[in-house]
Motif scaffolding. Structure first.
Motif, PDB file in Angstrom:
ATOM      1  N   TYR A   1      -6.284   6.054   8.662  1.00  0.00           N
ATOM      2  CA  TYR A   1      -6.004   6.340  10.059  1.00  0.00           C
ATOM      3  C   TYR A   1      -5.017   7.498  10.108  1.00  0.00           C
ATOM      4  O   TYR A   1      -4.355   7.817   9.114  1.00  0.00           O
ATOM      5  CB  TYR A   1      -5.352   5.130  10.740  1.00  0.00           C
ATOM      6  N   ARG A   2      -4.906   8.094  11.286  1.00  0.00           N
ATOM      7  CA  ARG A   2      -3.879   9.106  11.480  1.00  0.00           C
ATOM      8  C   ARG A   2      -3.318   8.986  12.879  1.00  0.00           C
ATOM      9  O   ARG A   2      -3.975   8.496  13.793  1.00  0.00           O
ATOM     10  CB  ARG A   2      -4.421  10.509  11.236  1.00  0.00           C
ATOM     11  N   GLN A   3      -2.080   9.447  12.998  1.00  0.00           N
ATOM     12  CA  GLN A   3      -1.420   9.448  14.303  1.00  0.00           C
ATOM     13  C   GLN A   3      -0.629  10.724  14.444  1.00  0.00           C
ATOM     14  O   GLN A   3       0.300  10.982  13.666  1.00  0.00           O
ATOM     15  CB  GLN A   3      -0.519   8.233  14.472  1.00  0.00           C
TER      16      GLN A   3
ATOM     17  N   LEU B   1       0.869  -1.169   0.000  1.00  0.00           N
ATOM     18  CA  LEU B   1       0.000   0.000   0.000  1.00  0.00           C
ATOM     19  C   LEU B   1       0.905   1.219   0.000  1.00  0.00           C
ATOM     20  O   LEU B   1       1.737   1.365   0.904  1.00  0.00           O
ATOM     21  CB  LEU B   1      -0.905   0.028   1.228  1.00  0.00           C
ATOM     22  N   VAL B   2       0.733   2.089  -0.985  1.00  0.00           N
ATOM     23  CA  VAL B   2       1.605   3.251  -1.118  1.00  0.00           C
ATOM     24  C   VAL B   2       0.758   4.515  -1.069  1.00  0.00           C
ATOM     25  O   VAL B   2      -0.045   4.763  -1.976  1.00  0.00           O
ATOM     26  CB  VAL B   2       2.420   3.203  -2.414  1.00  0.00           C
ATOM     27  N   GLU B   3       0.953   5.298   0.009  1.00  0.00           N
ATOM     28  CA  GLU B   3       0.226   6.554   0.156  1.00  0.00           C
ATOM     29  C   GLU B   3       0.988   7.680  -0.525  1.00  0.00           C
ATOM     30  O   GLU B   3       2.222   7.658  -0.606  1.00  0.00           O
ATOM     31  CB  GLU B   3       0.039   6.921   1.631  1.00  0.00           C
ATOM     32  N   SER B   4       0.247   8.673  -0.969  1.00  0.00           N
ATOM     33  CA  SER B   4       0.836   9.887  -1.533  1.00  0.00           C
ATOM     34  C   SER B   4      -0.138  11.032  -1.338  1.00  0.00           C
ATOM     35  O   SER B   4      -1.309  10.821  -0.997  1.00  0.00           O
ATOM     36  CB  SER B   4       1.153   9.698  -3.019  1.00  0.00           C
ATOM     37  N   GLY B   5       0.369  12.254  -1.534  1.00  0.00           N
ATOM     38  CA  GLY B   5      -0.494  13.424  -1.481  1.00  0.00           C
ATOM     39  C   GLY B   5      -0.369  14.263  -0.233  1.00  0.00           C
ATOM     40  O   GLY B   5      -1.006  15.319  -0.134  1.00  0.00           O
TER      41      GLY B   5
ATOM     42  N   ILE C   1     -12.250  -8.766   3.759  1.00  0.00           N
ATOM     43  CA  ILE C   1     -13.574  -9.060   4.301  1.00  0.00           C
ATOM     44  C   ILE C   1     -13.829 -10.566   4.378  1.00  0.00           C
ATOM     45  O   ILE C   1     -14.804 -10.991   5.014  1.00  0.00           O
ATOM     46  CB  ILE C   1     -14.677  -8.383   3.468  1.00  0.00           C
ATOM     47  N   TRP C   2     -12.953 -11.373   3.779  1.00  0.00           N
ATOM     48  CA  TRP C   2     -13.155 -12.823   3.743  1.00  0.00           C
ATOM     49  C   TRP C   2     -12.119 -13.590   4.554  1.00  0.00           C
ATOM     50  O   TRP C   2     -12.253 -14.811   4.721  1.00  0.00           O
ATOM     51  CB  TRP C   2     -13.115 -13.343   2.299  1.00  0.00           C
ATOM     52  N   GLY C   3     -11.085 -12.897   5.038  1.00  0.00           N
ATOM     53  CA  GLY C   3     -10.024 -13.609   5.733  1.00  0.00           C
ATOM     54  C   GLY C   3      -9.267 -12.701   6.667  1.00  0.00           C
ATOM     55  O   GLY C   3      -9.733 -11.612   7.011  1.00  0.00           O
ATOM     56  N   PRO C   4      -8.096 -13.152   7.102  1.00  0.00           N
ATOM     57  CA  PRO C   4      -7.351 -12.412   8.129  1.00  0.00           C
ATOM     58  C   PRO C   4      -6.453 -11.294   7.604  1.00  0.00           C
ATOM     59  O   PRO C   4      -5.792 -10.616   8.396  1.00  0.00           O
ATOM     60  CB  PRO C   4      -6.490 -13.508   8.763  1.00  0.00           C
ATOM     61  N   GLY C   5      -6.400 -11.093   6.307  1.00  0.00           N
ATOM     62  CA  GLY C   5      -5.492 -10.099   5.758  1.00  0.00           C
ATOM     63  C   GLY C   5      -5.750  -8.702   6.308  1.00  0.00           C
ATOM     64  O   GLY C   5      -6.877  -8.218   6.329  1.00  0.00           O
ATOM     65  N   ASP C   6      -4.662  -8.078   6.761  1.00  0.00           N
ATOM     66  CA  ASP C   6      -4.743  -6.747   7.377  1.00  0.00           C
ATOM     67  C   ASP C   6      -3.419  -6.063   7.090  1.00  0.00           C
ATOM     68  O   ASP C   6      -2.382  -6.479   7.639  1.00  0.00           O
ATOM     69  CB  ASP C   6      -4.983  -6.889   8.879  1.00  0.00           C
ATOM     70  N   TYR C   7      -3.425  -5.044   6.245  1.00  0.00           N
ATOM     71  CA  TYR C   7      -2.188  -4.447   5.757  1.00  0.00           C
ATOM     72  C   TYR C   7      -2.183  -2.936   5.947  1.00  0.00           C
ATOM     73  O   TYR C   7      -3.242  -2.291   5.928  1.00  0.00           O
ATOM     74  CB  TYR C   7      -2.006  -4.782   4.270  1.00  0.00           C
TER      75      TYR C   7
ATOM     76  N   TYR D   1      -2.220   7.091   7.528  1.00  0.00           N
ATOM     77  CA  TYR D   1      -1.940   5.730   7.087  1.00  0.00           C
ATOM     78  C   TYR D   1      -3.151   5.129   6.396  1.00  0.00           C
ATOM     79  O   TYR D   1      -4.292   5.317   6.824  1.00  0.00           O
ATOM     80  CB  TYR D   1      -1.592   4.837   8.275  1.00  0.00           C
ATOM     81  N   CYS D   2      -2.867   4.364   5.386  1.00  0.00           N
ATOM     82  CA  CYS D   2      -3.885   3.605   4.672  1.00  0.00           C
ATOM     83  C   CYS D   2      -3.896   2.178   5.237  1.00  0.00           C
ATOM     84  O   CYS D   2      -2.833   1.611   5.519  1.00  0.00           O
ATOM     85  CB  CYS D   2      -3.502   3.595   3.190  1.00  0.00           C
ATOM     86  N   ASN D   3      -5.096   1.618   5.393  1.00  0.00           N
ATOM     87  CA  ASN D   3      -5.239   0.251   5.900  1.00  0.00           C
ATOM     88  C   ASN D   3      -6.182  -0.531   4.995  1.00  0.00           C
ATOM     89  O   ASN D   3      -7.225  -0.008   4.572  1.00  0.00           O
ATOM     90  CB  ASN D   3      -5.780   0.276   7.325  1.00  0.00           C
ATOM     91  N   ALA D   4      -5.824  -1.774   4.725  1.00  0.00           N
ATOM     92  CA  ALA D   4      -6.672  -2.677   3.937  1.00  0.00           C
ATOM     93  C   ALA D   4      -7.001  -3.903   4.768  1.00  0.00           C
ATOM     94  O   ALA D   4      -6.091  -4.543   5.321  1.00  0.00           O
ATOM     95  CB  ALA D   4      -5.943  -3.091   2.662  1.00  0.00           C
TER      96      ALA D   4
END
Length: 117
Positions: free
Chosen positions: A36-38, A3-7, A100-106, A94-97
């Motif tokens: 998200y933000r921190q 996942l690549v954020e920009s802007g 919805i069908w499994g444990p993937g969390d990136y 931060y971008c998060n993915a």
């Protein structure tokens, strides 16, 4: 998965920015996406989320009416349009993915947003 954020960048109070998050190596349309933000010294907080289909969105109270999350599944990209920015919006975003069908969390690496005159 990447996942690549920009802007991100420096903007004056009242200004606008549009963040983008481009995803690769995942079935994008099967992932709910969030921003998200921190801020320094604070916990990470979710500011906006959008369902895998793009039909449902929700926002933190602090950004309602100012931020808009959207996605383009064909481009595998999620956006965060930020208007009427305030100094308190200053944070790393931060971008998060989440699958919805499994444990993937990136997570992406984050992009700095600074609101200052």
């Amino acid at each position: 998965v990447q996942l690549v954020e920009s802007g991100g960048g420096l903007v004056q109070p009242g200004g606008s920015l549009r963040l983008s998050c481009a995803a690769s190596a995942l079935t994008f349309s099967s992932y709910g996406m969030s921003w998200y933000r921190q801020a320094p010294g604070k916990e990470r907080e979710r500011v906006a989320a959008i369902s895998a289909s793009g039909v449902r969105t929700n926002y933190a109270d602090s950004v309602k009416g100012r931020f808009t999350i959207s996605r383009d599944n064909a481009k595998r990209t999620v956006y965060l349009q930020m208007n009427s920015l305030k100094p308190e919006d200053t944070a790393v975003y931060y971008c998060n993915a989440r699958d919805i069908w499994g444990p993937g969390d990136y997570w992406g690496q984050g992009t700095q947003v600074t609101v200052s005159s």
